[in-house]
Design a protein around this motif. Structure first.
Motif, PDB file in Angstrom:
ATOM      1  N   SER A 119      -0.516  -7.029   1.325  1.00  0.00           N
ATOM      2  CA  SER A 119      -0.747  -8.248   1.562  1.00  0.00           C
ATOM      3  C   SER A 119      -1.781  -8.940   0.433  1.00  0.00           C
ATOM      4  O   SER A 119      -1.432 -10.077  -0.119  1.00  0.00           O
ATOM      5  CB  SER A 119      -1.284  -8.661   2.844  1.00  0.00           C
ATOM      6  OG  SER A 119      -1.157  -9.943   3.025  1.00  0.00           O
ATOM      7  N   ARG A 122      -0.139  -9.186  -3.063  1.00  0.00           N
ATOM      8  CA  ARG A 122       0.882  -9.965  -3.155  1.00  0.00           C
ATOM      9  C   ARG A 122       0.197 -11.319  -3.429  1.00  0.00           C
ATOM     10  O   ARG A 122       0.736 -11.858  -4.306  1.00  0.00           O
ATOM     11  CB  ARG A 122       1.517  -9.847  -2.007  1.00  0.00           C
ATOM     12  CG  ARG A 122       2.632  -8.949  -1.836  1.00  0.00           C
ATOM     13  CD  ARG A 122       3.498  -8.855  -0.627  1.00  0.00           C
ATOM     14  NE  ARG A 122       4.137  -7.637  -0.207  1.00  0.00           N
ATOM     15  CZ  ARG A 122       3.465  -6.320   0.289  1.00  0.00           C
ATOM     16  NH1 ARG A 122       2.471  -6.989   0.994  1.00  0.00           N
ATOM     17  NH2 ARG A 122       4.316  -5.504   0.573  1.00  0.00           N
ATOM     18  N   ARG A 123      -0.785 -11.704  -2.955  1.00  0.00           N
ATOM     19  CA  ARG A 123      -1.513 -12.783  -3.204  1.00  0.00           C
ATOM     20  C   ARG A 123      -1.885 -13.193  -4.623  1.00  0.00           C
ATOM     21  O   ARG A 123      -1.798 -14.117  -5.288  1.00  0.00           O
ATOM     22  CB  ARG A 123      -2.736 -13.308  -2.322  1.00  0.00           C
ATOM     23  CG  ARG A 123      -2.138 -13.392  -0.854  1.00  0.00           C
ATOM     24  CD  ARG A 123      -3.275 -13.886   0.046  1.00  0.00           C
ATOM     25  NE  ARG A 123      -3.434 -15.396  -0.320  1.00  0.00           N
ATOM     26  CZ  ARG A 123      -4.262 -16.240   0.333  1.00  0.00           C
ATOM     27  NH1 ARG A 123      -4.669 -15.828   1.262  1.00  0.00           N
ATOM     28  NH2 ARG A 123      -4.388 -17.518  -0.354  1.00  0.00           N
ATOM     29  N   ALA A 125      -0.541 -11.244  -7.084  1.00  0.00           N
ATOM     30  CA  ALA A 125       0.921 -11.355  -7.613  1.00  0.00           C
ATOM     31  C   ALA A 125       1.167 -12.811  -7.900  1.00  0.00           C
ATOM     32  O   ALA A 125       1.771 -13.275  -8.662  1.00  0.00           O
ATOM     33  CB  ALA A 125       1.785 -10.501  -7.143  1.00  0.00           C
ATOM     34  N   GLU A 126       1.442 -13.361  -6.533  1.00  0.00           N
ATOM     35  CA  GLU A 126       1.771 -14.632  -6.300  1.00  0.00           C
ATOM     36  C   GLU A 126       1.150 -15.929  -7.397  1.00  0.00           C
ATOM     37  O   GLU A 126       1.780 -16.726  -7.843  1.00  0.00           O
ATOM     38  CB  GLU A 126       2.056 -15.216  -5.035  1.00  0.00           C
ATOM     39  CG  GLU A 126       2.947 -14.591  -4.097  1.00  0.00           C
ATOM     40  CD  GLU A 126       2.818 -14.782  -2.510  1.00  0.00           C
ATOM     41  OE1 GLU A 126       1.781 -15.498  -2.382  1.00  0.00           O
ATOM     42  OE2 GLU A 126       3.373 -14.149  -1.922  1.00  0.00           O
ATOM     43  N   ALA A 127      -0.096 -15.657  -7.664  1.00  0.00           N
ATOM     44  CA  ALA A 127      -0.943 -16.567  -8.333  1.00  0.00           C
ATOM     45  C   ALA A 127      -0.609 -16.260  -9.866  1.00  0.00           C
ATOM     46  O   ALA A 127      -0.886 -17.181 -10.532  1.00  0.00           O
ATOM     47  CB  ALA A 127      -2.324 -16.263  -7.850  1.00  0.00           C
ATOM     48  N   GLY A 128      -0.152 -15.168 -10.276  1.00  0.00           N
ATOM     49  CA  GLY A 128       0.278 -14.784 -11.461  1.00  0.00           C
ATOM     50  C   GLY A 128      -1.085 -14.625 -12.614  1.00  0.00           C
ATOM     51  O   GLY A 128      -0.677 -14.992 -13.670  1.00  0.00           O
ATOM     52  N   ARG A 146       3.135  -8.056 -10.831  1.00  0.00           N
ATOM     53  CA  ARG A 146       4.562  -8.494 -10.849  1.00  0.00           C
ATOM     54  C   ARG A 146       5.051  -8.637  -9.439  1.00  0.00           C
ATOM     55  O   ARG A 146       5.455  -9.571  -8.858  1.00  0.00           O
ATOM     56  CB  ARG A 146       5.299  -7.853 -11.950  1.00  0.00           C
ATOM     57  CG  ARG A 146       6.867  -8.515 -11.818  1.00  0.00           C
ATOM     58  CD  ARG A 146       7.810  -8.202 -12.773  1.00  0.00           C
ATOM     59  NE  ARG A 146       7.584  -6.955 -13.246  1.00  0.00           N
ATOM     60  CZ  ARG A 146       8.501  -6.383 -14.242  1.00  0.00           C
ATOM     61  NH1 ARG A 146       9.324  -6.945 -14.751  1.00  0.00           N
ATOM     62  NH2 ARG A 146       8.124  -5.362 -14.769  1.00  0.00           N
ATOM     63  N   ARG A 147       4.992  -7.399  -9.017  1.00  0.00           N
ATOM     64  CA  ARG A 147       5.459  -7.319  -7.601  1.00  0.00           C
ATOM     65  C   ARG A 147       4.744  -6.182  -6.775  1.00  0.00           C
ATOM     66  O   ARG A 147       4.188  -5.411  -7.491  1.00  0.00           O
ATOM     67  CB  ARG A 147       7.000  -6.455  -7.482  1.00  0.00           C
ATOM     68  CG  ARG A 147       7.851  -7.880  -8.189  1.00  0.00           C
ATOM     69  CD  ARG A 147       9.389  -7.238  -8.150  1.00  0.00           C
ATOM     70  NE  ARG A 147       9.530  -6.241  -9.077  1.00  0.00           N
ATOM     71  CZ  ARG A 147      10.731  -5.599  -9.191  1.00  0.00           C
ATOM     72  NH1 ARG A 147      11.955  -6.262  -8.596  1.00  0.00           N
ATOM     73  NH2 ARG A 147      11.120  -4.565  -9.850  1.00  0.00           N
ATOM     74  N   CYS A 153       2.201  -0.949  -6.573  1.00  0.00           N
ATOM     75  CA  CYS A 153       2.229  -2.248  -7.150  1.00  0.00           C
ATOM     76  C   CYS A 153       2.622  -2.094  -8.631  1.00  0.00           C
ATOM     77  O   CYS A 153       2.518  -1.109  -9.109  1.00  0.00           O
ATOM     78  CB  CYS A 153       1.141  -3.048  -6.975  1.00  0.00           C
ATOM     79  SG  CYS A 153      -0.568  -2.374  -7.917  1.00  0.00           S
TER      80      CYS A 153
END
Length: 178
Positions: A119, A122-123, A125-128, A146-147, A153
């Motif tokens: 989790s 993922r945060r 990754a979502e921020a890039g 990336r994912r 990961c």
């Protein structure tokens, strides 16, 4: 009536001795119980009580990381260290300097603390944003997440944008590059 005074003094003395023996036995029992109960205290519960405090963590494959513990969750913690945030796998933490003497039992934790390492990753990754993955063997990989899967990961790294899969079991920490 001197003998009655002597008898009452003897009874008082015996009662004091019995009270002292009872207190000593009780203190030994409390000490034993305290030691037995302390085995239920986890490192995570001590770190939970340390949220908001500056600590120095000895992290396998990374070395010392000094910063403020921002969050503790199921198997990981977030440490703010100057310009960088660290998501550190709790299993990679070997030492802690500056921890609270208290602990917070698991039952008192927020439901949000049940979120796992995936989790937190993922945060990121979502921020890039660019990050560095530090592995327990001391190696590190710069790139962008990336994912995030169930136990690994994907990191895109280098000019050729190759994909590296990193298992959570070997990940010590993810460091922001902001």
């Amino acid at each position: 009536m001197g003998w009655e005074d002597d008898l009452f003094a003897l009874f008082d003395d015996l009662e004091d001795q019995a009270s002292a023996l009872n207190a000593a036995e009780r203190m030994a029992h409390v000490a034993d119980r305290s030691r037995a109960e302390y085995q239920q205290v986890s490192l995570a519960s001590r770190l939970m009580a340390t949220v908001g405090t500056t600590v120095t963590l000895g992290v396998t494959g990374v070395g010392p990381v000094t910063g403020i513990i921002e969050r503790v969750a199921e198997g990981w913690l977030l440490v703010s260290a100057g310009d960088h945030d660290w998501v550190i796998d709790l299993g990679a933490v070997g030492t802690v300097e500056g921890a609270s003497v208290r602990s917070v039992p698991d039952v008192a934790w927020s439901p949000l603390t049940r979120l796992g390492l995936g989790s937190a990753l993922r945060r990121i990754a979502e921020a890039g944003e660019a990050c560095v993955l530090h592995l327990r063997d001391g190696s590190r990989h710069d790139g962008v997440l990336r994912r995030v899967g169930g136990d690994f990961c994907e990191l895109v790294e280098g000019e050729d944008r190759r994909t590296l899969l990193v298992a959570f079991d070997v990940l010590a920490a993810a460091q922001s590059r902001a």
